[in-house]
Scaffold this active site. Structure first.
Site, PDB file in Angstrom:
ATOM      1  N   HIS A   1      22.443  -3.078 -26.798  1.00 37.92           N
ATOM      2  CA  HIS A   1      22.620  -2.130 -26.364  1.00 37.92           C
ATOM      3  C   HIS A   1      22.870  -1.722 -24.807  1.00 37.92           C
ATOM      4  O   HIS A   1      22.818  -0.660 -24.316  1.00 37.92           O
ATOM      5  CB  HIS A   1      21.079  -1.264 -26.734  1.00 37.92           C
TER       6      HIS A   1
ATOM      7  N   SER B   1       0.552  -1.308   0.165  1.00 38.28           N
ATOM      8  CA  SER B   1      -0.090  -0.049   0.208  1.00 38.28           C
ATOM      9  C   SER B   1       0.937   1.209   0.033  1.00 38.28           C
ATOM     10  O   SER B   1       1.936   1.549  -0.966  1.00 38.28           O
ATOM     11  CB  SER B   1      -0.995  -0.104   1.189  1.00 38.28           C
TER      12      SER B   1
ATOM     13  N   ASP C   1      -9.774  -4.564  -4.638  1.00 36.98           N
ATOM     14  CA  ASP C   1      -9.045  -3.783  -3.976  1.00 36.98           C
ATOM     15  C   ASP C   1     -10.167  -2.566  -3.862  1.00 36.98           C
ATOM     16  O   ASP C   1     -10.637  -1.990  -4.516  1.00 36.98           O
ATOM     17  CB  ASP C   1      -7.974  -2.966  -4.547  1.00 36.98           C
TER      18      ASP C   1
END
EC number: 3.1.-.-
Length: 558
Positions: free
Chosen positions: A507, A355, A430
């Site tokens: 890269h 949270s 949630d």
């Protein structure tokens, strides 16, 4: 007489832990003059038993403390009422001050009686002797004996100082007493000349924002810092701490942050076990009403990791108030403690947050880039949308300004500064970090955290086609729907892995990547879905449901 005074002024003793045989000093080792011999644990009750005088005096003082806290929080309304009734005149204030003085004298007398009760108790006299010896001499033996007691943490000696690492003393780039570095929000009105007149015009708004943040705002954002809530949770916190110390062999420590706040921590060392994950340390960052005694620390413990838990400033044994600057200062000293005192390398440290703990976790990831991994459970990208959700629409400007100036929890911005492995755990039911209703999974701010991270790391992949297909995947509320979307676009995982590994070999690993620049729309969709599934895992539960240990997994990396 000196011992009696120490008993009067000493801290409250809550519990005496069961001392394990393996923790006792060897019988052949001579004692130092400042060490104190502790009687065998069999002769002690694990719960401290105060005498009647101490017990009743403690009850009176605890009740007075609760009344004082209630009076403090209601004082603005009380002063307004007394003013309207005309009770704030000098003729009425003077008698009231006499009553208040008399009450303070009575409470002082009760504190003296409590001290006498402690003085007649051999358990408390033994404890206060060990505490005084530890303050005089911070020897390992004295600290070991003091760790057998749970008492008011204000009297616990400091175990680690923010300036203790030698690198901090020699370098000027570390934190100062003003605090560690934070990412500052951009001005709301860019390009406007910051003249004296503009500053005067902004002053009333700034004062209002300051008052809102330091009164209502901070307590709404961090309810765990409210004294009355801590008082109600005290039995549960004491029980959780006893479990960590007695069953998990946890070690408590007090850390001094650069702002002067004292941070309460608990360390459980699993490096001596046969489990390989015990060599890794998980630093846990709790929620806005979470404490390490009863918080998310249990998940990595059950999974077999070494764990370091800590409480926010103003929570339980930690001092201060939980503003973003203080939070970052606390996290900094916790990480320094893990590296320089506990002996973990940054590559062996995992940051796990639940949270609102995502703010300190992302700050640590940004500030300590060599950390092994970051796991964010039920976290969000930015505080402003969640603050606007619970406040009236007419307050939109005030809320936005207050959050940006005083309570700026910019998790996504900080997380994008970290180059290492990241795992986001989204709760599909949630009710806290959704901006509409729990059933509307697309309003979960964990989605925005994922999208911002992927858009920063893989901007070419997350172009129009990739962004659209990831949003479709995020709308899925079950594993069956997720698999359906995944199979519809025929995601070839082996091909995605080979593309990413080839780019990394050519890269390097540093983000952002330009992979997908010369790729077809179908290829970008496959890569976008592949990456989204690797970076975010769903957990079908509400916000406060404890995360099971099997769901605690290390983030994906090439």
């Amino acid at each position: 007489m000196a011992k009696l005074l120490s008993c009067v002024l000493g801290p409250r003793l809550y519990k005496i832990y069961r001392e394990r045989d393996s923790e006792r000093a060897p019988s052949g080792v001579p004692e130092t003059p400042t060490s104190v011999t502790t009687p065998p644990s069999s002769s002690w009750d694990t719960y401290y038993q105060p005498r009647a005088l101490e017990k009743h005096a403690d009850s009176i003082l605890a009740l007075a403390s609760v009344f004082w806290s209630i009076s403090y929080y209601s004082s603005p309304f009380a002063f307004f009422y007394l003013y309207r009734k005309g009770y704030l005149s000098l003729s009425k204030v003077v008698p009231f001050s006499h009553y208040a003085g008399t009450l303070l004298l009575l409470l002082a007398g009760v504190a003296c009686l409590r001290g006498i009760g402690r003085w007649t108790n051999p358990q408390y006299r033994q404890f206060i002797t060990i505490l005084e010896a530890t303050h005089r001499n911070h020897s390992a033996e004295n600290k070991r004996q003091l760790a057998n007691y749970n008492f008011d943490f204000k009297s616990w000696p400091v175990d680690f100082h923010w300036e203790e690492p030698s690198s901090r003393k020699e370098s000027r780039g570390g934190p100062s007493r003003q605090g560690v570095a934070l990412l500052r929000p951009e001005p709301l009105h860019r390009g406007t000349a910051d003249t004296l007149l503009n500053r005067v015009k902004k002053l009333p708004c700034q004062i209002t924002s300051y008052l809102v943040a330091h009164t209502l705002g901070r307590r709404m954002l961090y309810p765990g810092s409210v004294y009355l809530l801590q008082k109600a949770l005290m039995p549960m916190l004491l029980q959780g701490q006893a479990r960590l110390v007695e069953e998990c062999n946890g070690r408590r420590a007090k850390l001094l942050a650069c702002d002067g706040n004292e941070i309460d921590t608990m360390f459980v060392d699993r490096r001596g076990t046969a489990e390989p994950q015990g060599q890794k340390l998980v630093i846990c960052c709790e929620g806005n009403a979470g404490f390490y005694e009863v918080g998310c620390i249990s998940t990595p413990l059950e999974a077999g990791y070494s764990v370091l838990g800590w409480n926010h400033p103003g929570f339980a044994g930690s001092t201060g108030v939980p503003f973003p600057q203080n939070e970052a200062n606390a996290m900094d000293v916790v990480v320094q403690f893990a590296i320089h005192r506990l002996g973990f390398q940054p590559q062996d440290i995992i940051i796990y947050a639940w949270s609102i703990g995502g703010f300190t976790a992302t700050w640590a990831a940004m500030s300590y880039p060599d950390i092994s991994a970051v796991i964010l459970d039920a976290s969000f990208d930015d505080l402003v949308p969640l603050a606007l959700k619970v406040m009236p629409d007419s307050w939109r400007g005030l809320v936005t300004r207050t959050v940006r100036q005083h309570l700026n929890l910019n998790n996504a911005e900080q997380l994008c500064r970290y180059q290492g492995p990241v795992l986001l755990i989204r709760r599909t039911k949630d009710e806290i970090i959704t901006t509409t209703v729990p059933e509307d999974i697309m309003s979960n701010r964990g989605n925005d955290l994922l999208l911002k991270l992927l858009q920063y790391r893989y901007p070419r992949v997350m172009a129009e086609e990739g962004l659209r297909v990831v949003r479709q995947w995020l709308e899925a509320s079950s594993q069956l729907e997720e698999a359906s979307i995944y199979s519809r676009w025929e995601v070839e995982e082996d091909w995605c892995l080979s593309v990413l590994r080839s780019y990394q070999a050519e890269h390097g690993p540093d983000f952002p990547w330009s992979v997908g620049e010369d790729m077809s729309a179908d290829g970008r969709r496959q890569l976008a879905l592949f990456l989204a599934q690797k970076y975010l895992h769903n957990f079908e539960a509400t916000h406060c449901t404890p995360l099971p240990a099997p769901n605690f997994q290390m983030p994906w990396h090439l």
